[in-house]
Design an enzyme around this catalytic site. Sequence first.
Site, PDB file in Angstrom:
ATOM      1  N   GLN A 198     -10.015  -3.101   2.880  1.00 23.96           N
ATOM      2  CA  GLN A 198      -9.101  -2.004   3.167  1.00 23.96           C
ATOM      3  C   GLN A 198      -9.742  -1.132   4.251  1.00 23.96           C
ATOM      4  O   GLN A 198     -10.570  -0.269   3.973  1.00 23.96           O
ATOM      5  CB  GLN A 198      -8.843  -1.200   1.893  1.00 23.96           C
ATOM      6  CG  GLN A 198      -8.353  -2.049   0.716  1.00 23.96           C
ATOM      7  CD  GLN A 198      -6.948  -2.603   0.932  1.00 23.96           C
ATOM      8  OE1 GLN A 198      -5.969  -1.873   0.915  1.00 23.96           O
ATOM      9  NE2 GLN A 198      -6.856  -3.912   1.122  1.00 23.96           N
ATOM     10  N   ALA A 239      -0.207   4.149  -3.601  1.00 23.79           N
ATOM     11  CA  ALA A 239      -0.856   2.910  -3.160  1.00 23.79           C
ATOM     12  C   ALA A 239      -1.103   2.916  -1.652  1.00 23.79           C
ATOM     13  O   ALA A 239      -0.707   3.832  -0.934  1.00 23.79           O
ATOM     14  CB  ALA A 239      -0.013   1.711  -3.559  1.00 23.79           C
ATOM     15  N   HIS A 240      -1.778   1.844  -1.195  1.00 20.04           N
ATOM     16  CA  HIS A 240      -2.188   1.787   0.217  1.00 20.04           C
ATOM     17  C   HIS A 240      -0.990   1.795   1.171  1.00 20.04           C
ATOM     18  O   HIS A 240       0.046   1.207   0.906  1.00 20.04           O
ATOM     19  CB  HIS A 240      -3.091   0.578   0.491  1.00 20.04           C
ATOM     20  CG  HIS A 240      -2.507  -0.746   0.119  1.00 20.04           C
ATOM     21  ND1 HIS A 240      -3.267  -1.874  -0.002  1.00 20.04           N
ATOM     22  CD2 HIS A 240      -1.251  -1.133  -0.159  1.00 20.04           C
ATOM     23  CE1 HIS A 240      -2.510  -2.900  -0.328  1.00 20.04           C
ATOM     24  NE2 HIS A 240      -1.282  -2.466  -0.422  1.00 20.04           N
ATOM     25  N   ASN A 241      -1.184   2.541   2.271  1.00 22.06           N
ATOM     26  CA  ASN A 241      -0.220   2.628   3.369  1.00 22.06           C
ATOM     27  C   ASN A 241       1.098   3.295   3.003  1.00 22.06           C
ATOM     28  O   ASN A 241       2.078   3.205   3.744  1.00 22.06           O
ATOM     29  CB  ASN A 241       0.046   1.242   3.979  1.00 22.06           C
ATOM     30  CG  ASN A 241      -1.200   0.661   4.611  1.00 22.06           C
ATOM     31  OD1 ASN A 241      -1.789  -0.274   4.063  1.00 22.06           O
ATOM     32  ND2 ASN A 241      -1.635   1.222   5.723  1.00 22.06           N
TER      33      ASN A 241
END
Length: 351
Positions: A198, A239-241
């Site tokens: 990540q 969560a990511h992004n």
Amino acid sequence: MTATIKLGELAEFLGAVLHGSPEKEITGLATLQEAGPAQLSFLANPQYRKYLVGCQAAAVLLKAADAEGYAGDALVVADPYLSYAKASHLFDPKPKAAGGIHPTAVIADDARVDPAANIGAFAVIESGARIAAGVTVGAHCFIGARCEIGADGWLAPRVTLYHDVRIGERVVIQSGAVIGGEGFGFANSKGVWHKIAQVGGVLIGDDVEIGVNTAVDRGALADTVIGDGVKLDNQIQIAHNVQIGDHTAMAACVGISGSTKIGKHCMLAGGVGLVGHIDICDNVFITGMTMVTHSITEPGAYSSGTAMQPAAEWRKSAARLRQLDDMARRLKQLEKRVGDVTPDGNASSEG
């Protein structure tokens, strides 16, 4: 020590019209039912109007219509709840930071900490981090490499910032929050999961508040972005992004899957879940426990699931839901049979 302010001073601070004695002293806040003769109260919800009768508060924040006929002292304002919010800071018992850097803090040689910042006991600030003036970093906080915290931020004890987290000004982060943890990214090959690095960061705007034990994951490639004025309650998963627009608010236990974009001025009630890779437009309200499975393109209120009902009734409803597919097939068959009958009652010869 309890704060004390005269009613006239409080009226001036709030821009209120005073009905009563300007010399009366206020030492705290309380509800209409519980307020004593030195406390300020407020009426924001009409269902509590009945408690005005017999209220013992030193003064009450009221709209002009509610102030008519009220026998006690009042501060007349356009929005009592907003005025209560402003007044609450005058009586906040939260301890002030001692100032300076605690001798047990561990700070990298190349970290830049403004002399006007406050660094608590056993805090760790890693290489390349930058802490602006007026920032309070509570005890046992961890500030990772190359993090940036803008002016007048406040981190409660035990906040964790992984590397490359950038935070704007006046941001409040409560205990246990983890910002910049690695997103849930894995590639599957023949049943085996392979971790994806990540490499993005987290970008948080000005005037954001993040609640206890909330997690904001770093981006897989680009940054996870939290806009200005966003308010996140306790135990939320971002969560990511994910991208969250300015002044959106979320209640506890919301879960947002990766790469979802949420617009400005949205409100998500408790327990809402969003699948990944969808867009939510501006000015959307999502009621509690709703599961959002596709994009929302029109402003408004949205819900899913069924409302609470007695258990016996719920079991009957659940049984009917399981029968819906069979009922739909039977309905189609019935429609076909009706369509095959002519108006005179005879079977159609067409086809």
